[in-house]
Design an enzyme around this catalytic site. Sequence first.
Site, mmCIF file in Angstrom:
data_model
loop_
_atom_site.group_PDB
_atom_site.id
_atom_site.type_symbol
_atom_site.label_atom_id
_atom_site.label_comp_id
_atom_site.label_asym_id
_atom_site.label_seq_id
_atom_site.Cartn_x
_atom_site.Cartn_y
_atom_site.Cartn_z
ATOM 1 N N GLY A 36 15.435 -63.140 17.398
ATOM 2 C CA GLY A 36 16.427 -62.204 16.872
ATOM 3 C C GLY A 36 16.005 -61.546 15.582
ATOM 4 O O GLY A 36 16.489 -60.454 15.239
ATOM 5 N N SER A 37 15.100 -62.171 14.831
ATOM 6 C CA SER A 37 14.561 -61.558 13.616
ATOM 7 C C SER A 37 13.452 -60.576 13.966
ATOM 8 O O SER A 37 13.321 -59.516 13.346
ATOM 9 C CB SER A 37 14.012 -62.635 12.672
ATOM 10 O OG SER A 37 15.018 -63.535 12.267
ATOM 11 N N SER A 78 12.490 -63.551 8.624
ATOM 12 C CA SER A 78 12.998 -64.781 9.230
ATOM 13 C C SER A 78 14.385 -65.024 8.666
ATOM 14 O O SER A 78 14.530 -65.239 7.462
ATOM 15 C CB SER A 78 12.089 -65.973 8.916
ATOM 16 O OG SER A 78 12.697 -67.179 9.321
ATOM 17 N N SER A 80 16.450 -67.530 8.994
ATOM 18 C CA SER A 80 16.583 -68.877 8.426
ATOM 19 C C SER A 80 15.603 -69.113 7.288
ATOM 20 O O SER A 80 15.851 -69.916 6.388
ATOM 21 C CB SER A 80 16.345 -69.928 9.510
ATOM 22 O OG SER A 80 14.986 -69.929 9.927
ATOM 23 N N THR A 83 11.130 -70.229 10.153
ATOM 24 C CA THR A 83 10.486 -69.992 11.438
ATOM 25 C C THR A 83 9.002 -70.338 11.359
ATOM 26 O O THR A 83 8.256 -69.758 10.561
ATOM 27 C CB THR A 83 10.663 -68.519 11.870
ATOM 28 O OG1 THR A 83 12.051 -68.182 11.837
ATOM 29 C CG2 THR A 83 10.113 -68.295 13.269
ATOM 30 N N ARG A 130 20.173 -63.353 15.893
ATOM 31 C CA ARG A 130 20.270 -62.201 16.790
ATOM 32 C C ARG A 130 21.476 -61.331 16.494
ATOM 33 O O ARG A 130 21.510 -60.155 16.870
ATOM 34 C CB ARG A 130 20.295 -62.674 18.243
ATOM 35 C CG ARG A 130 21.478 -63.547 18.636
ATOM 36 C CD ARG A 130 21.238 -64.160 20.019
ATOM 37 N NE ARG A 130 22.362 -64.920 20.529
ATOM 38 C CZ ARG A 130 22.615 -66.185 20.221
ATOM 39 N NH1 ARG A 130 21.824 -66.830 19.374
ATOM 40 N NH2 ARG A 130 23.652 -66.824 20.758
ATOM 41 N N GLU A 199 20.220 -65.045 26.005
ATOM 42 C CA GLU A 199 20.749 -65.962 24.988
ATOM 43 C C GLU A 199 22.273 -66.050 25.001
ATOM 44 O O GLU A 199 22.835 -67.140 24.896
ATOM 45 C CB GLU A 199 20.270 -65.546 23.601
ATOM 46 C CG GLU A 199 18.782 -65.736 23.379
ATOM 47 C CD GLU A 199 18.391 -65.609 21.930
ATOM 48 O OE1 GLU A 199 18.865 -66.409 21.097
ATOM 49 O OE2 GLU A 199 17.612 -64.683 21.612
ATOM 50 N N HIS A 215 3.215 -47.528 37.931
ATOM 51 C CA HIS A 215 1.852 -47.836 38.350
ATOM 52 C C HIS A 215 1.720 -49.239 38.917
ATOM 53 O O HIS A 215 0.610 -49.687 39.201
ATOM 54 C CB HIS A 215 0.889 -47.640 37.176
ATOM 55 C CG HIS A 215 0.835 -46.223 36.696
ATOM 56 N ND1 HIS A 215 -0.080 -45.305 37.160
ATOM 57 C CD2 HIS A 215 1.623 -45.554 35.803
ATOM 58 C CE1 HIS A 215 0.121 -44.132 36.561
ATOM 59 N NE2 HIS A 215 1.152 -44.266 35.739
ATOM 60 N N LYS A 307 12.679 -76.637 19.000
ATOM 61 C CA LYS A 307 12.204 -76.663 17.608
ATOM 62 C C LYS A 307 12.116 -78.095 17.087
ATOM 63 O O LYS A 307 11.168 -78.448 16.370
ATOM 64 C CB LYS A 307 13.155 -75.840 16.725
ATOM 65 C CG LYS A 307 13.070 -74.340 16.968
ATOM 66 C CD LYS A 307 14.049 -73.605 16.066
ATOM 67 C CE LYS A 307 13.971 -72.099 16.279
ATOM 68 N NZ LYS A 307 14.962 -71.381 15.419
#
Length: 312
Positions: A36-37, A78, A80, A83, A130, A199, A215, A307
């Site tokens: 989301g960042s 980021s 938070s 990340t 996000r 999400e 293509h 994570k």
Amino acid sequence: MVIERDVMNFTSMFKSYTGLINRTNNQKIIVLGMGGSGISGDIASALCNMASSIQVISWKDYGLPEWVTRNDSVICISYSGNTEETLSGAQKAIELGCEVSAITTGGKLEKIITNYGGEITKIESGHQPRAALPLLLTPLLEKIGIEKLDEQINEIRSMELEIEKAKKIARQIHGKLPCIYSSGIIGCIAYRWRCQIEENSKQMAFHQLLPEMNHNEIVGWTNPHDELAVVVLRDNKETKEMQKRFETTINLAWKEKKVNIIEITASGKYPLTRMMNLTILGDLVSIELAKLNGVDPTPVEIIENLKIKLSK
């Protein structure tokens, strides 16, 4: 629901920041960010590819590309500030001696960039990354120096939420696998739709871009499946070549195969406005689809679990 609250307040979250990066003519700008960042870097890159001499590259991985030199500028995004991949890239940029700045709520990123002497843009906390796109995107575009940014933001803030339209689209794709198609600057917005559906709605989605889709992937529609739903995102400023390509693709790949198509055209005078017009609609669609799926759009437990396991 936290995400729904933030989506409803999306336009009001565009705020003014200050700080233009010091840039030489040949300098490249690398924007580090994930999830989301990271979409902020995609949007900035698309805007500059369309109407700017500034070269902006969105990087979504550990470290940095091997061609980066100390003459380049690195912007770390980021929400938070913790990340893993972005921290890795920030550290590499510092080792190279690049001009490094960060857009974040804090965390480890703030500490390492501050210690290096880089500029920190602190943004409002309390959101899912996000859902914080306006808070992350605005200072990035200001740092890069996007022309007429204030005018574009004013147009975004005046947009109305198309809630009923979002509900209708959600009903049309409910129980199906959305295949989202777009082109040009709208390409990264198709990716945003895909990520938000995955999400928020807790289901799979796919996206592809024209003309590349013509293509390869178009052949896959020779035998379409009933569970697929086609969503076409278009720009109201398409070139004549792209208009013809879209119309021909729609007729050959889908209409002749009796495939239902949801076709949506962006509105707005400016490029960023048109991108955000479709972004907001896609966010609303993902919320309404979450309701139809009977899920809470806010938590992303599998990402958090991943994570935790990676940190051990």
